[in-house]
Motif scaffolding. Structure first.
Motif, short mmCIF file in Angstrom:
data_model
loop_
_atom_site.label_atom_id
_atom_site.label_comp_id
_atom_site.label_asym_id
_atom_site.label_seq_id
_atom_site.Cartn_x
_atom_site.Cartn_y
_atom_site.Cartn_z
N ALA A 1 26.46 -10.82 -82.11
CA ALA A 1 27.06 -10.07 -81.00
C ALA A 1 26.42 -10.45 -79.68
CB ALA A 1 26.91 -8.57 -81.26
N MET A 2 25.08 -10.52 -79.67
CA MET A 2 24.39 -10.86 -78.42
C MET A 2 24.75 -12.28 -78.00
SD MET A 2 20.55 -9.57 -78.98
CE MET A 2 20.18 -8.37 -80.20
N ALA A 3 24.75 -13.20 -78.96
CA ALA A 3 25.01 -14.59 -78.60
C ALA A 3 26.45 -14.77 -78.15
CB ALA A 3 24.71 -15.50 -79.79
N SER A 4 27.39 -14.02 -78.74
CA SER A 4 28.78 -14.21 -78.34
C SER A 4 29.01 -13.65 -76.94
CB SER A 4 29.74 -13.58 -79.35
OG SER A 4 29.43 -12.25 -79.58
N ILE A 5 28.34 -12.55 -76.60
CA ILE A 5 28.40 -12.06 -75.22
C ILE A 5 27.83 -13.12 -74.29
CG2 ILE A 5 27.04 -10.60 -73.69
CD1 ILE A 5 28.31 -8.40 -74.56
N GLY A 6 26.73 -13.74 -74.73
CA GLY A 6 26.10 -14.77 -73.91
C GLY A 6 27.03 -15.94 -73.67
N ILE A 7 27.69 -16.41 -74.71
CA ILE A 7 28.54 -17.58 -74.54
C ILE A 7 29.71 -17.24 -73.62
CG2 ILE A 7 30.05 -17.34 -76.57
CD1 ILE A 7 28.53 -20.62 -75.77
N ALA A 8 30.23 -16.01 -73.74
CA ALA A 8 31.33 -15.62 -72.85
C ALA A 8 30.86 -15.64 -71.40
CB ALA A 8 31.83 -14.22 -73.22
N GLU A 9 29.63 -15.20 -71.17
CA GLU A 9 29.09 -15.16 -69.82
C GLU A 9 28.90 -16.58 -69.27
OE1 GLU A 9 28.77 -12.71 -67.92
OE2 GLU A 9 27.58 -13.62 -66.32
N ILE A 10 28.36 -17.47 -70.11
CA ILE A 10 28.15 -18.85 -69.67
C ILE A 10 29.48 -19.50 -69.34
CG2 ILE A 10 27.20 -21.11 -70.33
CD1 ILE A 10 25.10 -18.98 -70.26
N LEU A 11 30.48 -19.27 -70.21
CA LEU A 11 31.79 -19.87 -69.96
C LEU A 11 32.35 -19.37 -68.64
CD1 LEU A 11 33.29 -19.68 -73.54
CD2 LEU A 11 32.72 -21.74 -72.27
N ARG A 12 32.15 -18.08 -68.35
CA ARG A 12 32.64 -17.54 -67.09
C ARG A 12 31.96 -18.26 -65.91
NH1 ARG A 12 31.71 -13.88 -63.41
NH2 ARG A 12 29.62 -13.53 -64.21
N LEU A 13 30.65 -18.46 -66.03
CA LEU A 13 29.93 -19.17 -64.97
C LEU A 13 30.49 -20.58 -64.79
CD1 LEU A 13 26.18 -18.29 -65.60
CD2 LEU A 13 27.67 -17.46 -63.81
N VAL A 14 30.80 -21.25 -65.92
CA VAL A 14 31.33 -22.60 -65.84
C VAL A 14 32.68 -22.58 -65.12
CG1 VAL A 14 32.22 -24.53 -67.19
CG2 VAL A 14 30.09 -23.43 -67.85
N PHE A 15 33.54 -21.63 -65.47
CA PHE A 15 34.87 -21.56 -64.85
C PHE A 15 34.75 -21.35 -63.33
CE2 PHE A 15 36.38 -19.52 -69.04
CZ PHE A 15 36.46 -20.77 -69.61
N VAL A 16 33.78 -20.54 -62.92
CA VAL A 16 33.65 -20.25 -61.50
C VAL A 16 33.00 -21.42 -60.75
CG1 VAL A 16 32.59 -18.71 -59.80
CG2 VAL A 16 33.53 -17.77 -61.89
N ASN A 17 31.99 -22.03 -61.37
CA ASN A 17 31.19 -22.99 -60.62
C ASN A 17 31.66 -24.43 -60.69
OD1 ASN A 17 29.23 -21.18 -59.58
ND2 ASN A 17 28.41 -20.99 -61.64
N GLU A 18 32.24 -24.83 -61.81
CA GLU A 18 32.60 -26.25 -61.96
C GLU A 18 33.99 -26.47 -61.37
OE1 GLU A 18 30.34 -28.45 -63.06
OE2 GLU A 18 29.03 -26.70 -63.16
N SER A 19 34.06 -26.61 -60.05
CA SER A 19 35.39 -26.66 -59.45
C SER A 19 36.10 -27.99 -59.71
CB SER A 19 35.33 -26.37 -57.96
OG SER A 19 34.26 -27.05 -57.40
N TRP A 20 35.36 -29.07 -60.06
CA TRP A 20 36.05 -30.31 -60.41
C TRP A 20 36.89 -30.12 -61.66
CZ3 TRP A 20 35.06 -32.26 -65.27
CH2 TRP A 20 33.93 -31.75 -65.91
N LEU A 21 36.46 -29.16 -62.50
CA LEU A 21 37.14 -28.94 -63.77
C LEU A 21 38.25 -27.90 -63.63
CD1 LEU A 21 36.90 -29.58 -66.88
CD2 LEU A 21 35.48 -27.56 -67.03
N THR A 22 37.94 -26.81 -62.92
CA THR A 22 38.84 -25.66 -62.96
C THR A 22 39.31 -25.23 -61.58
OG1 THR A 22 36.98 -24.17 -62.73
CG2 THR A 22 37.61 -24.76 -64.96
#
Lengths: 316, 296
Positions: A102-123
């Protein structure tokens, strides 16, 4: 005019209801059959949405893309990427107590959100991906494409329902339930507990990815704010718990009921004076949170309780 | 060097203090009640808002009003435990985890309902930093947070090693069955776990809100690093969780220092990811934590 408005309201309700039904079926594989707690549903949903959006959009200078693939390939890609993400999380966590997953899945969701916001070349960052195509775009126009999309979503729901029901009744599903109910005896019977759990988690995540992809094609636009991570994850949990964990029909029913309640109450609360309208969304969240507590304590079996299929033996 | 101390070391220690105070509660609840408490971050938010409400009535330094925040978090924690967690205690603990996940949302929507969802500051205006040895400029708040956490760590250590209740808590965390048959009052231990966890959550929430501003997602955003800290320190080891909190806080803040060349080592927008990477590394290589906690 009223009637056509109502008709298209119901269409949009059922499209999103169908997407939630997919998420619910996916969670039912993970939790209902496998007993795995996934607290990062929104993450896998988001990863599917972005994969499908990037694969299917035409070239754009603002984000990775230009593949212009047909929608079904986008959805398959969504399933694969979400599944691989889920595999990475599950590999690490399944051997530990379910709380760690549960903790790790919350973590991965959070990391993915950071990637979506920050990696503008991708998203394209917070500006989002636009002009995502819909299936049957060339044969339908205007609002009829909503109706066609409704059919498309529910065909996928049906396919996933048939597949998960087969899984549930198969020897694989029986092993899984044995592991869920008594891990020690299942592993004493020679079942590889970790392998089964990883498989369950991956299948669930792949379906969540498909649901995410469908939502991207429905809205035609995708930005990191498209989903409130906690709300999506949470609603799906309430849906499955209320519908009946372990029962695929219950998962679909729960998704439709809770989604209908959630969206219909929004109509009423939007008519309240403005200062109450903003507060009422918090009241709705509060009530859903309390509903989960009531379900957990009093109606753990849900609307349609789990009913294992009778064992069928081949006749001699 | 001066820049490092002023802009990285002290902020890092402050963040570390906040994580440490939150992680103690998570670690003790995980160790004694056997579940990951997902509502702990929102308990911190509740404490911060409780203090904010008190400042509206009494215009003194918010740190003096922490007891009001504590009263709010302790009573909410005991209420939630009595009515929402205890009925599920005979079931597999994962049901309690799901329940706490829902309680997190309940806390947050209550906060939004009562106080609205905007950012709110506890203390308006800028306070001049303290200048030490003519070179180091340290914010008063950072110093307060670090000193308070140090005092709490000493008191907690005393409580856990010298008092009867504290020793029973450690016994239950180590081996609940043995503790129960030895005649320890488990209900009392559970109550004290919540009281200490919630009280420290209020302190952590106060510092987190003073450090930035109070908003409904304040605590939820800190939950992941606090879990990482609790695992790092070893589940059921409060002092380990304290150390874990400081390590995670330092790692997060110092990762954006320009160790090599002029660029930040890791972009500050990925700070949260550091805690996650540490947590994953621990789960792979040393799930019992640095200080030999319980592996549940």
């Amino acid at each position: 005019m009223e009637l056509t408005g109502l008709f298209f309201y119901i269409v949009s309700l059922l499209i999103l209801g169908g997407i939630y039904a997919l998420l619910c079926l996916a969670l039912n594989v993970q939790w209902g059959m496998g007993g795995l707690f996934n607290a990062g549903i929104a993450g896998f949903y988001g990863v599917g949405a972005y994969t499908s959006a990037i694969l299917t959009t035409a070239a754009s200078g603002r984000h990775l893309g230009g593949f212009s693939m047909p929608v079904p390939i986008g959805l398959v890609g969504a399933a694969i990427v979400a599944g691989v993400t889920g595999w990475a999380v599950a590999r690490i966590c399944v051997r530990l107590k379910s709380d760690y997953l549960a903790m790790a899945s919350i973590g991965i969701a959070e990391i993915l959100r950071l990637v979506f916001v920050n990696e503008s070349w991708l998203t394209n960052g917070s500006l989002g991906v636009s002009r995502i195509p819909r299936p049957f775009a060339d044969v339908t126009t205007g609002r009829m494409s909503d109706v066609a999309f409704l059919g498309f979503v529910w065909v996928i729901v049906l396919l996933v329902y048939v597949a998960t029901t087969r899984l549930y009744e198969s020897p694989w599903g029986r092993t899984l339930r044995a592991i869920r109910d008594n891990e020690t005896s299942a592993s004493a019977a020679g079942k590889n507990v970790e392998k089964f759990r990883v498989q369950t988690f991956v299948i669930g995540c792949a379906v969540m990815g498909i649901a995410g992809g469908l939502s991207a094609h429905y809205f035609r636009f995708l930005s990191p704010t498209a989903t409130d991570p906690l709300l999506t994850t949470f609603l799906v949990w309430v849906m499955l718990m209320a519908g009946g964990s372990g029962n695929n029909k219950g998962a679909i029913l729960g998704a439709l009921c809770i989604w209908t309640i959630w969206s219909v109450t929004e109509i009423f609360t939007n008519r309240l004076p403005p200062e109450w309208a903003t507060r009422s969304s918090f009241i709705r969240m509060l009530l859903v949170g309390l509903l989960l507590q009531v379900v957990l304590q009093r109606f753990r079996a849900g609307l349609l309780p789990e009913k294992p299929a009778p064992m069928k033996f081949r006749k001699e | 060097m001066t820049e490092f101390v002023n802009f990285y070391l002290f902020p890092a220690l402050t963040i570390g203090s906040i994580y440490a105070l939150g992680a103690v509660g998570i670690s003790m609840i995980f160790g004694i009640l056997r579940f990951a408490h997902f509502a702990h971050g929102d308990l911190m938010t509740l404490g911060a808002y409780g203090i904010m409400a008190a400042t509206a009535l009494m215009p003194v330094n918010p740190l003096l009003l922490i007891p009001f925040g504590m009263a709010l978090t302790i009573s909410s924690a005991l209420f939630v435990d009595r009515f929402f967690y205890r009925p599920l205690r005979d079931l597999p603990t994962i049901y309690t985890v799901i329940s706490s996940f829902g309680i997190a949302l309940v806390f947050r929507s209550l906060i939004q309902l009562v106080w609205g969802s905007e950012n709110q500051v506890l203390v308006a205006g800028v306070r001049p930093p303290l200048v030490l040895f003519d070179t180091f400029r340290v914010s008063v708040l950072h110093l307060q947070a670090i000193v308070t956490t140090a005092i709490i760590a000493v008191l907690l250590h005393y409580f856990l090693t010298a008092t009867k209740t504290g020793r029973s808590m450690r016994a239950v965390a180590d081996d609940p069955e043995l503790a129960e048959v030895s005649g320890l009052d488990t209900a009392k231990v559970v109550r004290w776990t919540w009281i200490i966890g919630a009280a420290l959550a209020a302190v952590a929430g106060a510092f987190a809100a003073l450090n930035t501003s109070a908003h409904p997602n304040l605590g939820w955003n800190l939950l992941l690093p606090m879990f990482a800290a609790a695992i790092l320190g070893g589940i059921g080891k409060p002092m380990g969780a304290m150390a874990g909190g400081f390590i995670i806080g330092m790692a997060e803040e110092l990762s954006s220092y320009h160790w090599i060349g002029d660029e930040a080592l890791i972009s500050p927008s990925y700070k949260t990811a550091i805690a996650f990477v540490i947590m994953i590394g621990l789960l792979i290589f040393r799930p019992q934590g640095l200080f030999k906690g319980r592996l549940l």
